[in-house]
Write an enzyme that holds these catalytic residues in place. Structure first.
Site, PDB file in Angstrom:
ATOM      1  N   TRP A  99       0.824  -1.207   0.000  1.00 13.74           N
ATOM      2  CA  TRP A  99       0.000   0.000   0.000  1.00 13.74           C
ATOM      3  C   TRP A  99       0.859   1.257   0.000  1.00 13.74           C
ATOM      4  CZ3 TRP A  99      -4.127  -1.760  -1.781  1.00 13.74           C
ATOM      5  CH2 TRP A  99      -4.603  -3.024  -1.386  1.00 13.74           C
ATOM      6  N   ASP A 166      -1.353   6.765   6.482  1.00 16.34           N
ATOM      7  CA  ASP A 166      -2.409   5.809   6.167  1.00 16.34           C
ATOM      8  C   ASP A 166      -2.552   4.900   7.376  1.00 16.34           C
ATOM      9  OD1 ASP A 166      -4.017   3.751   5.306  1.00 16.34           O
ATOM     10  OD2 ASP A 166      -2.836   3.269   3.516  1.00 16.34           O
ATOM     11  N   LYS A 190     -11.939  -1.999   8.507  1.00 18.61           N
ATOM     12  CA  LYS A 190     -11.101  -2.857   9.344  1.00 18.61           C
ATOM     13  C   LYS A 190     -11.361  -2.602  10.823  1.00 18.61           C
ATOM     14  CE  LYS A 190      -7.492  -3.542   5.884  1.00 18.61           C
ATOM     15  NZ  LYS A 190      -8.236  -3.001   4.731  1.00 18.61           N
TER      16      LYS A 190
END
Length: 355
Positions: A99, A166, A190
């Site tokens: 990511w 992030d 999540k």
């Protein structure tokens, strides 16, 4: 048979959060209409947003001067929005996994990008140390938890520039010093909500610095000015987030979530280290408490598929590792229970005894 959800995302939610959200999907606040069909501008929905924002600010102790936004597009859109809004000349990125690499790719479209360090050469099995952050950059971007590889940065960095992070897979799992960041973003599926909404925490006076025109929908200022209501927001995921925020507060806040996460991880990592069949995949000091990754020891590699089948048959859901690394991954987000972790440990012990 009871199921234990270890999916990496969309992930497990507390049962009461699911049930309360489902009730509102049938009849929102006694209106006779479903939460799924009301207007985001309905008088009963604005209090949902207001309470959710207030709880986020309370739980993370967000100082004045920051806005909390609910946007669409997931973290993947933020990879673009961040440099669009913050990269004036040069930005620094720490490459700790898939990511982070995707975020770097997008940032290069908007300016110079310095990769301060990377663990790619070791398949991202550790968090780089002893690197130097440039002082002439607009920001340093980090990915605090790496779901695929199972590494995590569980402390806020002290660097001479502003941070952007992030936090998709560990937001609300620990206290965060928000004042160190210009922007924190997180896909909600999540630790916060169901899929479909993205949380953004942005420092107001950090906006508007790059000398470029930004498309309306990609300009954070648009959403700050309209309170996340510039266009139709994802109503159901925002309500689900509210229920989950209430649950986090009721259960002790992010401090308690931190303690629970460490307890779960300690139990599972202890079994991985003890069990002759398995081994962890990352350096011990960088082990994630959110995504616990492990593989079969080399001499037992042929037992990978049989163990997956055995554990699945015992009710373990979603423990197969990401396709890029193989093995197993037990995602232990806030809603995961000690019972669930102990059930997985029991599977590992039973399988070891059989082989």
């Amino acid at each position: 048979m009871k199921k234990y959800n270890f999916n990496a995302g969309p992930s497990m939610l507390p049962r009461e959060v699911i049930e309360n959200t489902a009730k509102q999907c049938l009849d929102f606040n006694g209106s006779g209409l479903s939460l799924m069909e009301i207007s985001h501008r309905a008088k009963d929905f604005q209090p949902v947003v207001d309470e959710a924002v207030a709880l986020i600010k309370e739980l993370l102790q967000i100082p004045d001067g920051y806005s909390v936004l609910f946007l669409g597009g997931g973290a993947s859109l933020e990879f673009c929005m961040v440099p669009y809004n913050f990269l004036a000349h040069k930005a620094a990125y720490l490459n700790t996994g898939t990511w982070a690499k995707k975020a770097i790719k997008e940032a290069k479209l908007f300016g110079e990008v310095v990769e301060v360090a990377s663990s790619a050469e070791a398949n991202y099995t550790y968090i780089p140390k002893d690197w130097t952050c440039p002082t002439d950059v607009d920001y340093l971007h980090i990915t605090t938890n790496n779901t695929i590889y199972g590494t995590e940065m569980r402390k806020d960095l002290d660097v001479p520039v502003r941070l952007i992070a992030d936090m998709s897979s560990d937001i609300f799992s620990r206290p965060v010093d928000v004042a160190k960041y210009d922007c924190i973003y997180a896909g909600a599926q999540k630790n916060l909500s169901m899929a479909g909404v993205t949380l953004v925490i942005v420092k107001d006076d950090a906006l508007g610095k790059p000398d470029r025109k930004i498309p309306t929908m990609l300009d954070y200022r648009t959403h700050v000015e309209k309170g996340s209501m510039f266009n139709t927001p994802p109503v159901v995921p925002i309500y689900c987030a509210l229920e989950n925020l209430r649950w986090i507060k009721k259960n002790g806040g992010v401090e308690a979530m931190d303690q629970r996460a460490r307890e779960r991880a300690e139990i599972l990592y202890a079994e991985i280290d003890r069990n002759k069949l398995f081994r962890g995949t990352v350096k011990e000091e960088d082990r994630s408490v959110m995504n616990i990754c492990f593989v079969m020891n080399d001499e037992y590699a042929d037992l990978e598929k049989p163990f997956l089948e055995y554990a699945t048959g015992k009710g373990m859901v979603g423990i197969k590792g990401h396709r890029s690394v193989g093995g197993f991954r037990a995602s232990c987000y806030n809603a995961q229970t000690i019972e669930g972790v102990n059930a997985l440990v029991a599977c590992m012990k039973e399988f070891e005894a059989q082989h």
